[in-house]
Scaffold this active site. Structure first.
Site, PDB file in Angstrom:
ATOM      1  N   HIS A   1      -3.487  10.651   4.010  1.00  0.00           N
ATOM      2  CA  HIS A   1      -4.489   9.590   3.930  1.00  0.00           C
ATOM      3  C   HIS A   1      -4.344   8.582   5.064  1.00  0.00           C
ATOM      4  O   HIS A   1      -5.352   8.087   5.586  1.00  0.00           O
ATOM      5  CB  HIS A   1      -4.498   8.974   2.518  1.00  0.00           C
ATOM      6  CG  HIS A   1      -4.010   7.584   2.355  1.00  0.00           C
ATOM      7  ND1 HIS A   1      -2.680   7.273   2.157  1.00  0.00           N
ATOM      8  CD2 HIS A   1      -4.693   6.407   2.325  1.00  0.00           C
ATOM      9  CE1 HIS A   1      -2.566   5.958   2.001  1.00  0.00           C
ATOM     10  NE2 HIS A   1      -3.760   5.409   2.104  1.00  0.00           N
TER      11      HIS A   1
ATOM     12  N   TYR B   1       0.847  -1.186   0.000  1.00  0.00           N
ATOM     13  CA  TYR B   1       0.000   0.000   0.000  1.00  0.00           C
ATOM     14  C   TYR B   1       0.889   1.245   0.000  1.00  0.00           C
ATOM     15  O   TYR B   1       2.042   1.196   0.424  1.00  0.00           O
ATOM     16  CB  TYR B   1      -0.899   0.032   1.238  1.00  0.00           C
ATOM     17  CG  TYR B   1      -1.799  -1.176   1.381  1.00  0.00           C
ATOM     18  CD1 TYR B   1      -2.602  -1.607   0.330  1.00  0.00           C
ATOM     19  CD2 TYR B   1      -1.853  -1.890   2.573  1.00  0.00           C
ATOM     20  CE1 TYR B   1      -3.427  -2.715   0.468  1.00  0.00           C
ATOM     21  CE2 TYR B   1      -2.683  -2.995   2.725  1.00  0.00           C
ATOM     22  CZ  TYR B   1      -3.463  -3.409   1.664  1.00  0.00           C
ATOM     23  OH  TYR B   1      -4.277  -4.488   1.798  1.00  0.00           O
ATOM     24  N   SER B   2       0.340   2.373  -0.422  1.00  0.00           N
ATOM     25  CA  SER B   2       1.180   3.576  -0.414  1.00  0.00           C
ATOM     26  C   SER B   2       1.617   3.917   0.999  1.00  0.00           C
ATOM     27  O   SER B   2       2.705   4.458   1.204  1.00  0.00           O
ATOM     28  CB  SER B   2       0.461   4.757  -1.066  1.00  0.00           C
ATOM     29  OG  SER B   2      -0.775   5.012  -0.452  1.00  0.00           O
ATOM     30  N   GLU B   3       0.793   3.585   2.007  1.00  0.00           N
ATOM     31  CA  GLU B   3       1.225   3.664   3.408  1.00  0.00           C
ATOM     32  C   GLU B   3       0.573   2.554   4.225  1.00  0.00           C
ATOM     33  O   GLU B   3      -0.531   2.099   3.916  1.00  0.00           O
ATOM     34  CB  GLU B   3       0.873   5.006   4.058  1.00  0.00           C
ATOM     35  CG  GLU B   3       1.785   6.164   3.686  1.00  0.00           C
ATOM     36  CD  GLU B   3       1.203   7.029   2.585  1.00  0.00           C
ATOM     37  OE1 GLU B   3       1.894   7.972   2.160  1.00  0.00           O
ATOM     38  OE2 GLU B   3       0.083   6.745   2.142  1.00  0.00           O
ATOM     39  N   THR B   4       1.279   2.147   5.268  1.00  0.00           N
ATOM     40  CA  THR B   4       0.762   1.245   6.295  1.00  0.00           C
ATOM     41  C   THR B   4       1.018   1.907   7.642  1.00  0.00           C
ATOM     42  O   THR B   4       2.094   2.448   7.877  1.00  0.00           O
ATOM     43  CB  THR B   4       1.454  -0.124   6.239  1.00  0.00           C
ATOM     44  OG1 THR B   4       1.189  -0.731   4.962  1.00  0.00           O
ATOM     45  CG2 THR B   4       0.954  -1.047   7.338  1.00  0.00           C
TER      46      THR B   4
END
Length: 242
Positions: free
Chosen positions: A72, A44-47
């Site tokens: 986000h 994912y783009s961030e975790t």
């Protein structure tokens, strides 16, 4: 096995689109290298790793590195903590920031977080002639670095154009190879910076159809908001430590 909550952040009014996010609750015993490994594996783009849900203490990782602030993930965690604790948090505490991030939830379920311009990642912004030009961009595959003289927008740039300037409506896409993803479906921190730079309240149609709302607060802060959908829990293996 470890439970990862999967969210989509900045959906449209019908719950479509949105930027996928992974969140681990009760992650205090996860070491930094474990967090980075899992963020890279999930893709994912961030975790987000939430150490303490009661205080909102957390860390944010892209597939390539840790971030002090990201939009986000914080909007998504605000929605998840409201869902799991029964009350929307008033602040979140990314461990790399000196001050907590104020958070609030509107009556319609829109989650907002307030951030300092100085805390956001160093996004570039490139204004294009119109929405069709934004939509027509084709990024190269991940791992191919631009050569000298090539377009460097793919590294960490929010490309944007006015969709309706009078109404504050923007069409945007973010490319983020420096953070381990080709394209970020809906980027809150870049949108926060754009709103601050333009000194305008914005509604940003991002990526394939996500919706980010942003408004400036003075000269050095802005807030971003959006809707969040919970897509369930994904179980992943925790890698054994040496």
């Amino acid at each position: 096995m470890t439970d990862v909550h999967v969210l989509r952040v900045f959906t449209d009014a019908d719950g479509r689109f949105g930027n996928p996010l992974g969140v681990l609750l009760g992650a205090a015993d996860w070491a930094a290298d474990e967090r980075q490994e899992l963020a890279a594996r999930l893709g994912y783009s961030e975790t987000v790793f939430v150490d303490d849900a009661s205080t909102g203490r957390l860390q944010i990782f892209t597939p390539a590195c840790e971030l002090a602030f990201a939009g986000h993930p914080l909007v998504g965690v605000g929605a998840l903590l409201a869902r799991t604790t029964g009350r929307p948090p008033r602040e979140l505490r990314p461990v790399r920031l000196a001050e907590p991030v104020p958070a609030r939830t509107d009556h319609d379920g829109t989650v907002w977080v307030r951030g300092a311009v100085a805390d956001a990642p160093p996004w570039e912004h490139e204004r294009l002639a119109g929405p069709a030009e934004v939509e027509g961009l084709v990024p190269p595959p991940l791992g191919r670095s631009p050569s000298a003289g090539e377009d460097k927008r793919w590294r960490r740039t929010q490309t944007w154009a006015w969709q309706d300037e009078a109404a504050g409506e923007v069409r945007a896409r973010v490319f983020a190879a420096d953070y381990g993803v080709v394209e970020d479906e809906a980027c809150g921190s870049a949108s926060l910076l754009l709103s601050a730079y333009l000194s305008r309240e914005l509604t940003i149609r991002h990526g394939r159809g996500s919706v980010v709302r942003a408004r400036p607060l003075g000269t050095d802060h802005a807030e971003i908001g959006g809707r969040v959908v919970h897509d369930g829990v994904r179980q992943v293996a925790r890698m054994p430590r040496p």
